[in-house]
Design a protein around this motif. Structure first.
Motif, PDB file in Angstrom:
ATOM      1  N   LEU A 191      33.277  44.877  38.213  1.00 46.38           N
ATOM      2  CA  LEU A 191      32.785  44.783  39.590  1.00 46.38           C
ATOM      3  C   LEU A 191      32.091  46.075  39.990  1.00 46.38           C
ATOM      4  O   LEU A 191      32.300  47.124  39.377  1.00 46.38           O
ATOM      5  CB  LEU A 191      33.952  44.518  40.551  1.00 46.38           C
ATOM      6  CG  LEU A 191      34.793  43.265  40.305  1.00 46.38           C
ATOM      7  CD1 LEU A 191      35.956  43.212  41.287  1.00 46.38           C
ATOM      8  CD2 LEU A 191      33.943  42.003  40.427  1.00 46.38           C
ATOM      9  N   GLY A 242      32.433  45.366  45.326  1.00 44.44           N
ATOM     10  CA  GLY A 242      33.251  44.193  45.053  1.00 44.44           C
ATOM     11  C   GLY A 242      32.466  43.042  44.453  1.00 44.44           C
ATOM     12  O   GLY A 242      33.050  42.068  43.988  1.00 44.44           O
ATOM     13  N   ALA A 243      31.126  43.146  44.449  1.00 42.94           N
ATOM     14  CA  ALA A 243      30.315  42.084  43.834  1.00 42.94           C
ATOM     15  C   ALA A 243      30.384  42.234  42.314  1.00 42.94           C
ATOM     16  O   ALA A 243      30.643  43.315  41.789  1.00 42.94           O
ATOM     17  CB  ALA A 243      28.877  42.182  44.314  1.00 42.94           C
ATOM     18  N   PRO A 244      30.149  41.128  41.578  1.00 46.12           N
ATOM     19  CA  PRO A 244      30.159  41.228  40.117  1.00 46.12           C
ATOM     20  C   PRO A 244      29.138  42.263  39.631  1.00 46.12           C
ATOM     21  O   PRO A 244      28.045  42.380  40.184  1.00 46.12           O
ATOM     22  CB  PRO A 244      29.755  39.822  39.664  1.00 46.12           C
ATOM     23  CG  PRO A 244      30.089  38.932  40.801  1.00 46.12           C
ATOM     24  CD  PRO A 244      29.903  39.761  42.037  1.00 46.12           C
ATOM     25  N   GLN A 300      27.280  36.867  42.787  1.00 42.04           N
ATOM     26  CA  GLN A 300      26.415  37.913  42.248  1.00 42.04           C
ATOM     27  C   GLN A 300      25.064  37.921  42.958  1.00 42.04           C
ATOM     28  O   GLN A 300      24.869  37.253  43.947  1.00 42.04           O
ATOM     29  CB  GLN A 300      26.242  37.749  40.727  1.00 42.04           C
ATOM     30  CG  GLN A 300      25.730  36.401  40.260  1.00 42.04           C
ATOM     31  CD  GLN A 300      26.828  35.492  39.780  1.00 42.04           C
ATOM     32  OE1 GLN A 300      27.891  35.425  40.396  1.00 42.04           O
ATOM     33  NE2 GLN A 300      26.588  34.765  38.700  1.00 42.04           N
TER      34      GLN A 300
END
Lengths: 318, 431
Positions: free
Chosen positions: B34, B380-382, B374
């Motif tokens: 992440l 915290g996003a991929p 995404q």
């Protein structure tokens, strides 16, 4: 039966649609239906209200329970009952509905019960015969006697219909039972929800005085009664619904979906059922949950009341 | 130790987040797949020497591309392309997520095929793979598929491949049914009766070449029909592979009405026009056909102003034997996973395409349409990212393509801009 003899006729001559009935008519019908239901447990269920009268069952569509229910109701009231299976009769030889009506009228029947695949056929017939006509199901239009027997079933089980939250689930688009029930239950004060895939609910059904849902979980929340409708097999092959298994997964009533409804919710089905398509067997066969057998029993009593009151004469055009 | 391995730092990058419009020099830290942190001078106080650091040297670092239209040959035609070879090509092209179309053999029209694609991709592909389910069984345009069950099994959208559904009643029921699941319906807007046997765009050019052609109106007619059905049913609709200027006004009107209508265009139709079929070059034989220069200009403008939402590669691998035939007999389609980013960057370098509009159309917009986390630079996003050199000059040479098939109309072209490093789920998958 002396009290029943004194009951006056209805405000309508025919029973073609729930819209033919005013609230006092509905109450008279349900009251008399309840009387006949009480009597039906007695040893001798016959009487002679319709003695000497002729009831013709005119079924252009095959039917088992509705036709036999009317036949039994007529016989219990002492009528002479003739069943005409029009699917295998002169209609299949090319006779038009109006010619059939003229022929029948010459036989002087006292009551005509008709089922036809075309919406509005009973109304057309009623203009050409000189006796009361009862709609036993016309196309996707109405099946008023089924709605009345459903209401009587609920009334005898729950006391009152006013204030109940009732879900009608499944193929609303093609269902005459749904259309009659929506009208009748609205008059009787129920809160009605329609649940089904968007392909099986008419696009403007939200204007019928109901709430429309496409998801069983939200739709069934707090419902006291769940009416399941039959889904014709030919509509499950990818035309209206992709498959049986998808339909059952999202819209079939099983134990887990029943849990979304109010505790103690009751289940109804006008029959014949597709087990494993719209309803699972454990629910259909559970006498604490299912009113399905009770509906059949109530059907005979309700139709006795309908035949009785219509035979008394009524309506402006008598 | 294992925790340290799962960390990766990228310093001194030009951080671009198309969604927020952020465009700044800074650093970024990945942790456990992440995005853990990013910003200017993130590593000002020094970086733990145990954490691997990539010095970006001012190159662009942005979310990895999401390609919503990829045809592979798995299952059924693995000689053309497998999920593994498509995944390698994607990684080389900066694509970290791809949606595979249902026109495989057997067709992805059943939950077991959706499951198969997901499982094979996890085993073999370096990038994320999502399945598009078929709209009709066997793509035969007669019976609706199990849209609800396939949605639950993980299909992110539904498409009928390249076969338009001419039966308006069927399309209406599909759209109505899908609205209960809020499913995204992607459809090739083509009137099949108006384009029977067509291999090119109807114009004086194709007429001189003697090729049977379809007018651009065959796209507009079907688009107008579909938009009317969206209005009737409330479906979520993607106009798949828009190719002509005259389809833009109905698209614009639908959006102005607030309908849930969006459109995709292939990178080929933004970079090339009908003249590229030139001397019967079958590698430029595409479906929809390459259209006029005024169409290409209008499509570019529609990306820049947001009328068209998504740019796709329209990756369609074909063996050489399918292409080395007379034009009318040759197969349609071009590989595109490795060309989507460079061809877009070349248009940007040429001043024809706005960089942020381009990146939006290949990152955050498709992510939003597909409901994926995404496609954004957010904590915290991929950690799906691509490091881009927007100025790198190079020449396209089919022999260097990683795809199993090498049918590209860009062969021999000078390109400007390329992916330098691609990171998927925190791991470097191409460098």
């Amino acid at each position: 039966m002396s009290n029943a003899h004194t009951i006056s006729g209805l405000d309508t001559r025919h029973l073609l649609s729930i819209a033919d009935l005013h609230r006092p008519d509905i109450d008279s019908l349900l009251d008399l239906g309840e009387t006949y239901l009480d009597l039906s447990v007695q040893k001798d269920t016959r009487n002679n209200v319709l003695a000497g009268k002729t009831l013709i069952n005119l079924f252009f569509e095959n039917s088992t329970r509705t036709e036999k229910s009317f036949e039994l109701a007529g016989r219990r009231l002492g009528a002479d009952v003739i069943n005409m299976a029009m699917a295998t009769s002169s209609a299949s030889k090319g006779e038009t509905l109006l010619d059939t009506a003229t022929t029948l009228n010459a036989m002087n029947p006292d009551l005509l019960v008709i089922r036809h695949s075309a919406s509005g056929a009973p109304a057309l017939l009623s203009q050409k015969v000189s006796c009361p006509v009862i709609n036993a199901g016309d196309g996707a239009h109405e099946h008023p006697t089924q709605a009345l027997l459903d209401a009587l079933t609920l009334r005898t089980r729950l006391g009152a219909i006013d204030g109940l939250r009732i879900a009608i689930c499944g193929d609303i688009l093609h269902s005459r039972v749904a259309r009659s029930n929506v009208q009748l239950l609205n008059i009787l004060g129920a809160e009605i929800r329609l649940i089904g895939p968007p392909t099986l609910i008419p696009p403007d059904a939200d204007q019928w005085g109901v709430e429309v849902f496409h998801d069983m979980k939200t739709g069934l929340a707090g419902c006291d009664v769940i009416m399941m409708l039959r889904l014709q097999l030919e509509r499950m092959g990818g035309s209206f619904v992709p498959s049986k298994r998808e339909y059952f997964h999202f819209y079939g009533l099983d134990g887990s979906k029943l849990n979304y409804a109010a505790p103690g919710a009751l289940v109804m089905h006008p029959g014949p059922m597709n087990r494993g398509v719209e309803i699972s067997s454990d629910i259909a066969d559970d006498p604490d949950i299912s009113l399905i057998t009770r509906q059949v029993e109530t059907g005979v009593a309700m139709r006795m009341a309908i035949l009785h009151l219509l035979s008394q004469g009524g309506g402006d055009d008598v | 130790m294992s925790k340290l391995i799962s960390k990766l730092a990228i310093s001194n990058a030009r951080l671009i987040d198309p969604k927020s419009g952020m465009d700044t020099i800074g650093d970024l830290l990945l942790e456990d797949g992440l995005i853990a942190a990013f910003g200017e001078d993130l590593f000002a106080e020094g970086l733990n020497p145990d954490i691997k650091n990539i010095n970006a040297d001012g190159l662009i670092l942005c979310p990895g591309l999401i390609d919503m239209r990829v045809v592979t040959g798995e299952p059924g035609a693995e000689h053309k392309e497998t999920l593994a070879s498509a995944g390698r090509a994607a990684a080389a092209g900066g694509v970290t997520s791809m949606v595979v179309m249902p026109q495989t053999n057997p067709v992805i029209d059943d939950i077991s095929l959706v499951d198969f694609v997901g499982r094979r991709a996890r085993e073999t592909s370096p990038v994320h793979v999502y399945a598009a389910g078929a709209l009709t069984k066997n793509l035969a345009c007669t019976d609706m598929t199990e849209l609800g069950l396939m949605s639950e099994a993980g299909a992110v959208m539904f498409s009928n491949g390249d076969a338009p559904i001419a039966d308006t009643g069927l399309m209406r029921r599909i759209m109505a049914y899908s609205s209960a699941f809020n499913a995204l319906i992607s459809h090739r807007a083509v009137d099949p009766n108006l384009s029977v046997g067509a291999v090119a765009h109807e114009s004086d050019f194709s007429a001189r070449l003697g090729l049977s052609a379809a007018p651009a109106a065959c796209e507009r007619i079907m688009a107008e029909r579909d938009i009317a059905l969206v209005e009737l049913t409330g479906a979520r609709y993607l106009l798949d592979l828009i190719s002509s200027a005259e389809t833009l006004p109905p698209l614009h009107r639908a959006k102005a009405k607030g309908l849930d209508v969006c459109a995709s265009v292939s990178i080929n139709h933004l970079a090339l026009n009908e003249l590229d079929i030139g001397d019967y070059r079958t590698f430029a034989k595409l479906d929809p056909p390459l259209r006029g220069e005024e169409d290409r200009q209008a499509l570019l403008k529609a990306i820049n102003d947001g009328t068209i939402d998504v740019i796709v590669s329209a990756h369609d691998p074909r063996p050489a034997g399918d292409k080395r035939r007379p034009f009318a007999e040759a197969g349609f389609g071009a590989v595109g996973l490795e060309m989507l980013l460079p061809a877009g960057l070349t248009l940007v370098a040429d001043g024809q395409l706005d960089l942020i509009a381009f990146l939006k159309a290949v990152t955050c917009t498709p992510a939003e349409m597909l409901g994926l986390p995404q496609g954004v630079l957010e904590i915290g996003a991929p950690a799906d990212l691509v490091l881009i050199d927007p100025g790198k000059p190079w020449m396209c040479d089919v022999d260097n393509l990683l795809s199993n098939s090498r049918n590209t109309p860009f062969d021999g072209r000078l390109m400007q801009g390329a992916a330098i490093t691609t990171i998927c789920a925190g791991k470097v998958v191409y460098s």
